[in-house]
Design a protein around this motif. Structure first.
Motif: not given
Length: 296
Positions: A165-172, A176-181, A185-187, A259-260
């Motif tokens: 599972v990956l989290l899809m986000v905008s580049t902004g 976006a700059e994290r290696e993982s979450i 963090d989703l809260g 999403v680790r």
């Protein structure tokens, strides 16, 4: 007991309604009643009780249901395997997949095509916000769906693919700059809630709460996959997706972060239980014999 009488008994034991059983098996209610009376004579006791509103199994009927269920499936699957081995199936089978997800089971489809050259395999696109719609409407015979699928009218076949599972986000986006979450963090950010999707399937990609118990806020209700991509690109929310999405949809303005602590998602072939057929069993058989895809 004849195989057809077993089928009728098991269908009525599941539906507990003579009319729905007849509709499911494409026979008359009189044929259902006749078959049940014949089976009751053979076993020497009542299998069902009924009143003006309800039908229910007797203790004897429940015991017979348990005894026959496993054996009937073994018989029908054995017949399907024999037909598949003989290459006897023909016709058209419609497979529903989400965009290019059919590529993830290419070995299965290649084996199916080579084993059954007289079968035409058609493809229809399934929309992730409503993955069960085309299956239930009859527009597709089999769908490649992520698990869990725990619906009483659907059968889950072999697992054919596994994806992280990956989290899809905008580049902004701040992530976006994290290696993982992590799921916690989703809260802090709004996730999309597909409209016609069972809660268990939503939770496979979009948990409702973080591990600490915080609710994960929900955003707009997209109706198609490309609408969802547009909403994420516009920074109106985030969404959990299979790793395959990062390969198939490298849109400008999108970033994918692992999403680790989310478990991998399993994908399986799913079909309407009432409409099982030699064609469906042949595809399922190919899935069990073909090498499964590596985890994406």
């Amino acid at each position: 007991m004849e195989l057809r009488d077993i089928e009728i008994f098991l269908a009525l034991a599941k539906e507990l309604h003579f009319g729905r059983t007849a509709e499911r098996l494409h026979i008359t209610t009189a044929r259902v009643s006749q078959s049940i009376r014949k089976t009751e004579r053979r076993v020497g006791g009542r299998l069902f009780e009924r009143n003006s509103r309800n039908v229910w199994l007797t203790a004897l009927g429940e015991q017979l249901r348990q005894d026959l269920s496993v054996g009937y499936r073994q018989i029908t699957e054995g017949i399907a395997r024999a037909r598949a081995a003989a290459g006897a199936v023909s016709g058209t089978l419609t497979l529903g997949t989400m965009g290019p997800m059919a590529h993830t089971i290419k070995p299965v489809l290649d084996l199916f095509a080579s084993t059954h050259p007289n079968v035409k395999l058609r493809h229809r696109e399934v929309q992730p916000p409503a993955p069960l719609d085309l299956l239930r409407s009859g527009d597709v015979d089999v769908a490649l769906l992520w698990l869990p699928v725990d619906e009483p009218d659907l059968t889950v076949g072999p697992v054919v693919h596994v994806s992280d599972v990956l989290l899809m986000v905008s580049t902004g986006h701040p992530y976006a700059e994290r290696e993982s979450i992590c799921v916690e963090d989703l809260g802090d950010h709004c996730a999309f809630l597909p409209g016609r999707l069972p809660a268990s399937m939503q939770a496979a990609f979009q948990p409702f709460h973080t591990p600490s118990g915080r609710p994960i806020p929900r955003g707009p209700l997209p109706s198609t996959w490309h609408e969802l991509l547009g909403l994420v690109t516009a920074a109106q929310g985030v969404v959990g997706v299979a790793r395959d999405a990062a390969l198939f949809y490298p849109w400008p303005g999108l970033t994918f972060i692992p999403v680790r602590d989310m478990p991998p998602v399993r994908w399986a072939l799913v079909w309407r239980t009432a409409d099982e057929s030699p064609l469906i069993h042949a595809l399922s058989h190919a899935a069990t014999k073909s090498p499964r895809s590596a985890k994406a």
